[in-house]
Design a protein around this motif. Structure first.
Motif, short mmCIF file in Angstrom:
data_model
loop_
_atom_site.label_atom_id
_atom_site.label_comp_id
_atom_site.label_asym_id
_atom_site.label_seq_id
_atom_site.Cartn_x
_atom_site.Cartn_y
_atom_site.Cartn_z
N VAL A 133 0.88 -1.17 0.00
CA VAL A 133 0.00 0.00 0.00
C VAL A 133 0.92 1.22 0.00
O VAL A 133 2.07 1.14 0.43
N ALA A 136 3.01 2.15 3.09
CA ALA A 136 4.10 1.22 3.40
C ALA A 136 5.34 1.51 2.57
O ALA A 136 6.47 1.42 3.06
N LEU A 137 5.13 1.89 1.32
CA LEU A 137 6.28 2.20 0.47
C LEU A 137 7.05 3.39 1.05
O LEU A 137 8.28 3.37 1.17
N ALA A 139 6.83 4.42 4.14
CA ALA A 139 7.32 4.03 5.46
C ALA A 139 8.69 3.36 5.35
O ALA A 139 9.58 3.60 6.18
N MET A 140 8.86 2.56 4.31
CA MET A 140 10.17 1.91 4.13
C MET A 140 11.25 2.92 3.76
O MET A 140 12.39 2.81 4.19
N GLN A 143 12.06 4.48 7.11
CA GLN A 143 12.85 3.60 7.97
C GLN A 143 14.30 3.54 7.51
O GLN A 143 15.24 3.64 8.30
N ARG A 144 14.47 3.38 6.21
CA ARG A 144 15.83 3.24 5.67
C ARG A 144 16.61 4.56 5.82
O ARG A 144 17.79 4.56 6.14
N ARG A 188 -2.61 7.60 15.31
CA ARG A 188 -2.52 6.14 15.17
C ARG A 188 -1.55 5.72 14.07
O ARG A 188 -1.39 6.42 13.06
N PRO A 189 -0.88 4.58 14.26
CA PRO A 189 0.06 4.13 13.24
C PRO A 189 -0.67 3.68 11.98
O PRO A 189 -1.72 3.04 12.07
N ILE A 190 -0.12 4.05 10.82
CA ILE A 190 -0.70 3.62 9.53
C ILE A 190 0.22 2.56 8.91
O ILE A 190 -0.20 1.45 8.60
N ALA A 191 1.48 2.94 8.71
CA ALA A 191 2.50 1.99 8.28
C ALA A 191 3.76 2.46 9.01
O ALA A 191 4.28 3.53 8.72
N GLU A 192 4.23 1.67 9.95
CA GLU A 192 5.31 2.10 10.83
C GLU A 192 6.58 2.42 10.04
O GLU A 192 6.92 1.64 9.15
N PRO A 193 7.25 3.54 10.30
CA PRO A 193 7.04 4.47 11.41
C PRO A 193 6.04 5.60 11.13
O PRO A 193 5.95 6.52 11.94
#
Lengths: 380, 125
Positions: A133, A136-137, A139-140, A143-144, A188-193
Motif C-alpha cells: 500500500v 508502506a512504500l 514508510a520503508m 525507515q531506511r 494512530r500508526p498507519i505503516a510504521e514508522p
C-alpha cells in the motif's frame, strides 16, 4: 520553431470531502475561475488536457459539457498522482511547438467515492497483489533513511507540523488546523514508522489553468507567469537493489529541469513538492539540492524550508495539509505557484517571490522508484 | 504471531534468469525486463536467504489482509530484491532472513492461501 509559454489563468476549488458532488460538478467551477482569472473569452480555448487517475471515461468531456466548452480536442490523461502535471506538460508542449496558442489544463479527482482507506492500487501489480500500500512504500523510505542518516521521529513529524501551519493560512486547504510534534507522533500508526498525521488526507478537488503562447499572452493579462521548464519522465525499472533514500526519478527530472530553465536551486523562492507522506518532503529537499544528502532533517529544523528561510517548501500546506485528490494535485500546485508569483497569496505570501517550482510524482507499481514525475519551473 | 507460520526448508523462490543479458528477477516472468529476450529466458532458483533492506508493519490496508501485517524488501546475494511478507519477530534493517511460508490474508478471503513469508534467521528454531 518554438515559442515561450505562460500561465494567464489559474483557478481551483477548495479541497475537501464532497461525496454529494459529481466529478463534473467538482471541476467546472475551477475551470470558470481560471477563465475569469485570465479574462478570456472561452471561445479562444483551442484544446483541453484533463488529468485524473480515477475519474473514469471522458472526465474532461463530462466537465466541459457542463459549461458548453466543447467541440475542441479534449484529451484525458492518467498518470497516477502526476496526472494533471502530465496534462500540464503536454499542454505546454503543444503551445511551445506552435500547435495551439491557448489551451486549458484541468486536474480533478473524487476520492470520497472509495469511502476512505488507502488508495486503491492496481491488483495486477505483483507488489500490490501481495500487500503493498502507498503508506508502506513511504514508510520503508522513512525507515531506511532514519537508519542511514540518523533522522529522528521528531524531525519526521516536524514536516507535518510545518505544512499544517502553512495550510492554516490557505483558504483552499483541506486541513486547516495546526498540530504539534507530540500530536503527530501520538496519532494512530498507519505503516510504521508513519502515523496518521504524516499521511496526506483523502479528499476531492479540482484545479484549472489557462496556458498560452507569449504572442497572445498580453491580450489577456499584463502579468503572465512564464514557464521556464516543463519536464516529464518515467522511472527506470529495475528488478535489483534500489536506494529508497534518494528518489532516482526526481533527481534525474530535476537535473533536466534546471538545465532547461537555465537556473539552479539557489534561485528558487518557493517549491510545491510531492509531500504525500512526511518523509517524501525531506527526500525531495535533497533531490532538488536545496540541501546536501543526509541533511534534510536539520534543514527543516533550522527553518530553511518555511517563511523567511532559504526556500519556502509547500507554502500552500502541501499534500499533507492542502490535501491530495491525486489527479488534481499537479494543477493545484501550479495554481499556488502562479498566485505566489503574482503576489496574490494573501497571508501565506512568500515575500518577493520571483521563481517557483512544482513537482508531482506518481507511483504504486513494482520495480520503479516512481512511475512518473513531472517538474515545472516558473518565473514572473 | 500467527500460529500458521512454520519454518520450512522446502520453500523455493522461482525467479527469472536471462541468458541473453544475464539479468535476474523475482518472480519469474516470460520476457526479460532488461533486454526484451523471450527465448533466452528460463526459470531459475533464487537463493532462499537474504538480508532485510527495509520493512514496515501495516495497520491500514484493503480488507483481504489480516491487520497488522509486515512487508518489506529482502536483498538476495545474487543482486535480486524480493518484495515479501515478513515475520516481525526478531526483524531489523540488515537482519539475515530465510524464506518460509505463512497465512497472512484475512477472513474476507474465502480460502486464505499460504504464501511466502521471510523470517529472521535467529528465530529459526
Amino acid at each position: 520553431m518554438t515559442t515561450g509559454v505562460s500561465v494567464v489563468g489559474a483557478g481551483m476549488v477548495p479541497f475537501g470531502k464532497f461525496p454529494e458532488r459529481s466529478l463534473a460538478d467538482l471541476a467546472w467551477p475551477a475551470v470558470k475561475q481560471a477563465l475569469n482569472d485570465a479574462g478570456i473569452d472561452p471561445r479562444r480555448v483551442q484544446a483541453a488536457f484533463c488529468g485524473t487517475a480515477f475519474g473514469g471515461m471522458m472526465s474532461g468531456q463530462r466537465i466541459l459539457g457542463r459549461i458548453g466548452l466543447t467541440g475542441i480536442p479534449i484529451t484525458n490523461m492518467e498518470n497516477a498522482c502526476s496526472a494533471s502535471s502530465t496534462a500540464l506538460h503536454h499542454a505546454v508542449s503543444s503551445v511551445r511547438s506552435g500547435q495551439y496558442d491557448v489551451v486549458l489544463v484541468i486536474g480533478v479527482e473524487k476520492l470520497t467515492k472509495f469511502g476512505g482507506g488507502t488508495l486503491p492500487l492496481e491488483e495486477e501489480d505483483w507488489e500490490v497483489s501481495n500487500g503493498m500500500v502507498m503508506p508502506a512504500l513511504y514508510a520503508m523510505r522513512a525507515q531506511r533513511y532514519m537508519h542511514e542518516f540518523g533522522l529522528t521521529d521528531r524531525q519526521l513529524a516536524l514536516v507535518s507540523v510545518k505544512n499544517r501551519r502553512h495550510g492554516l493560512l490557505n483558504p483552499d486547504a483541506q486541513m486547516r488546523k495546526e498540530t504539534t510534534v507530540e500530536e503527530v507522533l501520538a496519532s494512530r500508526p498507519i505503516a510504521e514508522p508513519l502515523t496518521l498525521l504524516q499521511c496526506c488526507p483523502a479528499g476531492d478537488g479540482a484545479a484549472a489553468l489557462i496556458i498560452c503562447s507569449d504572442k497572445v499572452a498580453p491580450q489577456f493579462r499584463t502579468d503572465p507567469v512564464r514557464i521556464l521548464a516543463s519536464d516529464l519522465t518515467s522511472g527506470k525499472y529495475t528488478p535489483g537493489f534500489r536506494d529508497l533514500t534518494t528518489p532516482e526519478i526526481t533527481r534525474r527530472g530535476a537535473a533536466e529541469a534546471w538545465e532547461h530553465a537555465g537556473i539552479g536551486p539557489d534561485a528558487v523562492d518557493l517549491a510545491e513538492v510531492h509531500d504525500a507522506f512526511s518523509i517524501a518532503e525531506l527526500i525531495y529537499y535533497e533531490a532538488f539540492d536545496f540541501c546536501a544528502r543526509g541533511e534534510a532533517g536539520a534543514f527543516l529544523e533550522q527553518g530553511h524550508s518555511t517563511f523567511g528561510g532559504k526556500v519556502v517548501v509547500n507554502p500552500s500546506g502541501g499534500l499533507l495539509a492542502k490535501g491530495h485528490p491525486i489527479g488534481a494535485t499537479g494543477a493545484a500546485q501550479a495554481v499556488e505557484v502562479v498566485r505566489q508569483l503574482r503576489g496574490e497569496a494573501g497571508e501565506r505570501q512568500v515575500e518577493g517571490a520571483r521563481i517557483g517550482l512544482s513537482h508531482a510524482t506518481g507511483g504504486g507499481i513494482a520495480g520503479f522508484d516512481h512511475g512518473a514525475c513531472s517538474i515545472h519551473i516558473y518565473a514572473r | 504471531m500467527n500460529p500458521e507460520m512454520s519454518p520450512s526448508s522446502e520453500v523455493r523462490l522461482v525467479g527469472m534468469h536471462c541468458t541473453a543479458c544475464g539479468a535476474m528477477a523475482y518472480p519469474f516472468q516470460a520476457v526479460c525486463p532488461i533486454c526484451m529476450a523471450e527465448d533466452e529466458v528460463a526459470e531459475a532458483d533464487m537463493p532462499t536467504t537474504g538480508t532485510v533492506y527495509a520493512y514496515s508493519t501495516v495497520h491500514a490496508a484493503p480488507k483481504k489482509w489480516r491487520l497488522p501485517y509486515t512487508i518489506g524488501y529482502v536483498d538476495l546475494s545474487n543482486g535480486v530484491r524480493v518484495f515479501s511478507h515478513l515475520d516481525p519477530k526478531g526483524l531489523g534493517v540488515g537482519a539475515a532472513v530465510y524464506a518460509s511460508t505463512g497465512i497472512v490474508s484475512g477472513e474476507a478471503v474465502e480460502e486464505p492461501r499460504t504464501q511466502l513469508v521471510f523470517k529472521a534467521v535467529g528465530d529459526a528454531k
